[in-house]
Write a protein that holds these residues in place. Sequence first.
Motif, short mmCIF file in Angstrom:
data_model
loop_
_atom_site.label_atom_id
_atom_site.label_comp_id
_atom_site.label_asym_id
_atom_site.label_seq_id
_atom_site.Cartn_x
_atom_site.Cartn_y
_atom_site.Cartn_z
N ALA A 91 0.87 -1.45 -0.05
CA ALA A 91 0.13 0.10 -0.05
C ALA A 91 0.78 1.12 -0.10
N GLY A 93 3.63 0.65 -3.56
CA GLY A 93 3.12 0.21 -4.54
C GLY A 93 4.08 -1.22 -4.86
N LYS A 148 -6.20 0.79 -0.36
CA LYS A 148 -4.99 1.26 -1.21
C LYS A 148 -4.56 0.49 -2.14
N ALA A 198 -6.92 0.08 -4.89
CA ALA A 198 -6.92 1.16 -5.72
C ALA A 198 -5.55 1.34 -6.81
N ASN A 199 -4.47 0.78 -6.32
CA ASN A 199 -3.37 1.02 -7.03
C ASN A 199 -3.49 -0.17 -8.18
N VAL A 213 -6.15 -1.25 -9.62
CA VAL A 213 -7.17 -0.71 -10.43
C VAL A 213 -6.58 0.21 -11.52
N MET A 214 -5.64 1.22 -10.71
CA MET A 214 -5.11 2.31 -11.44
C MET A 214 -4.15 2.08 -12.46
N HIS A 215 -3.24 0.64 -12.09
CA HIS A 215 -2.33 0.25 -12.95
C HIS A 215 -3.06 -0.69 -14.18
N GLY A 216 -4.22 -0.86 -14.11
CA GLY A 216 -5.03 -1.52 -15.42
C GLY A 216 -5.18 -2.94 -14.76
N ALA A 217 -5.34 -3.02 -13.47
CA ALA A 217 -5.64 -4.54 -12.74
C ALA A 217 -5.00 -5.70 -13.50
N GLN A 229 -14.12 5.43 -0.66
CA GLN A 229 -12.92 4.73 -0.59
C GLN A 229 -12.05 5.93 -0.57
N HIS A 230 -12.14 7.33 -0.83
CA HIS A 230 -11.67 8.53 -0.85
C HIS A 230 -10.85 8.57 0.56
N ASP A 252 -7.98 5.85 0.54
CA ASP A 252 -6.70 6.16 -0.50
C ASP A 252 -6.22 7.58 -0.31
#
Lengths: 222, 222
Positions: free
Chosen positions: A33, A36, A114, A117-118, A120-124, A172-173, A176
């Motif tokens: 978290a 990364g 976190k 979120a990480n 998903v942000m990186h394209g899962a 979630q904000h 995160d």
Amino acid sequence: MGHRDGFEKPGSRAENREEIERAILNAAEEVFAQKGFGGATMQAIADACHLPKANLHYYFSSKETLYRRVVERIFTIWLEAADSFETSATPDVALRRYITRKMQLSREHRYGSKVWANEVMHGAPIIHDYLETSLRRWTETRIAVIRRWSAEGAIHDVDPRWLLYMIWSTTQHYADFAHQIETLNQGPLSDAQWVSATETVCQIILRGIGLNGDGLDGVAPL
Amino acid sequence: MGHRDGFEKPGSRAENREEIERAILNAAEEVFAQKGFGGATMQAIADACHLPKANLHYYFSSKETLYRRVVERIFTIWLEAADSFETSATPDVALRRYITRKMQLSREHRYGSKVWANEVMHGAPIIHDYLETSLRRWTETRIAVIRRWSAEGAIHDVDPRWLLYMIWSTTQHYADFAHQIETLNQGPLSDAQWVSATETVCQIILRGIGLNGDGLDGVAPL
DNA sequence: GTCTATACCCAGATAGAC
DNA sequence: GTCTATCTGGGTATAGAC
């Protein structure tokens, strides 16, 4: 007796193994978290659970395997929480419960949120299939429910997707972006602030879709 | 004339340098967004802007310097966008404009938003001072405005912080969680879907705080 | 200013003693 | 099962030819 290797109580070894694995997973969740996937090191995770680095490779074959297990564990918690969105309840009750539960998760599982979120942000890359199966199925049933509420005139006419995204993002904000929130707040949120934030999120969303949002129409206090 | 090094039109070299730097920054923004700081490699960034790896080190002394420049550039865009929250306007106008602008940014600067989110999630090691200065200042002025609106009875009584976080999270979600949204949508959002999502976010939030939210009370169509 | 070749370091993974 | 020592790949950064 003595130093030669002795007997173990049946099951104690397996229990111990589970315990150690859990300790590693917890440490890994926190490190992933904060740093990364790429930034995390096996050494840092090992330090966090007070184990030699090599032991991690004994319990988890690779860094990626460990990461995958962390993400899967979170996803499970998430889906279970999702059940608080009871499809049988009235909109007030269902949404209030769901939002409250998600805020609670943000508070209690900050690191898990976190990592998710990480990912998903990186394209899962790891859990892409979960998005397309479990998450999609879950989402579609809730969309149907929200559509029904709209059709019955219980809530305003909104696209259920945008409403769901709004609930996910706002709750979630608080996990995160905790660092930003705490910086602006000059310290962690107090119990009272968590209650206040949760209440505000509930009220704005409920009122926003045409419910009165005062929390006094049929929802038992939790 | 010929192969001996010749004259350049005044400024052309500098212009070229700026152009190359911008190309590198754009490539870096995308790679950092997709892989995180630790996961990104200078090689990947070099490939993305079709330059040899060593050239990156000619223009930016280190990976961290490059990253810092990327984050600073985003923060600037963010702050400029924040001006659309005009403190002089009525709540309807100010909030509608601000939300609309932030949705637009989510669509047009997806990678920038992700880099920003990543940075904050990891504890803002690079831009921590910005949070405590620029962001705090900006936030405090808006909080004061929202308080005034509440006091005047123009909007319901809400804690301005939770309202701001709600706007930030819902709008940025469309950039940061784009992958999830597009998976559930089975493809990128269409123009119409962006309009619809923006409109829904505006309406729920405006109605949620006691405004009528239909967008017909004083906001000129943009 | 540009690029190839390389130095150097660090992190994931494993071998093998205990 | 546990841990020390080590191998190996790959990544940042630079030296130096052009």
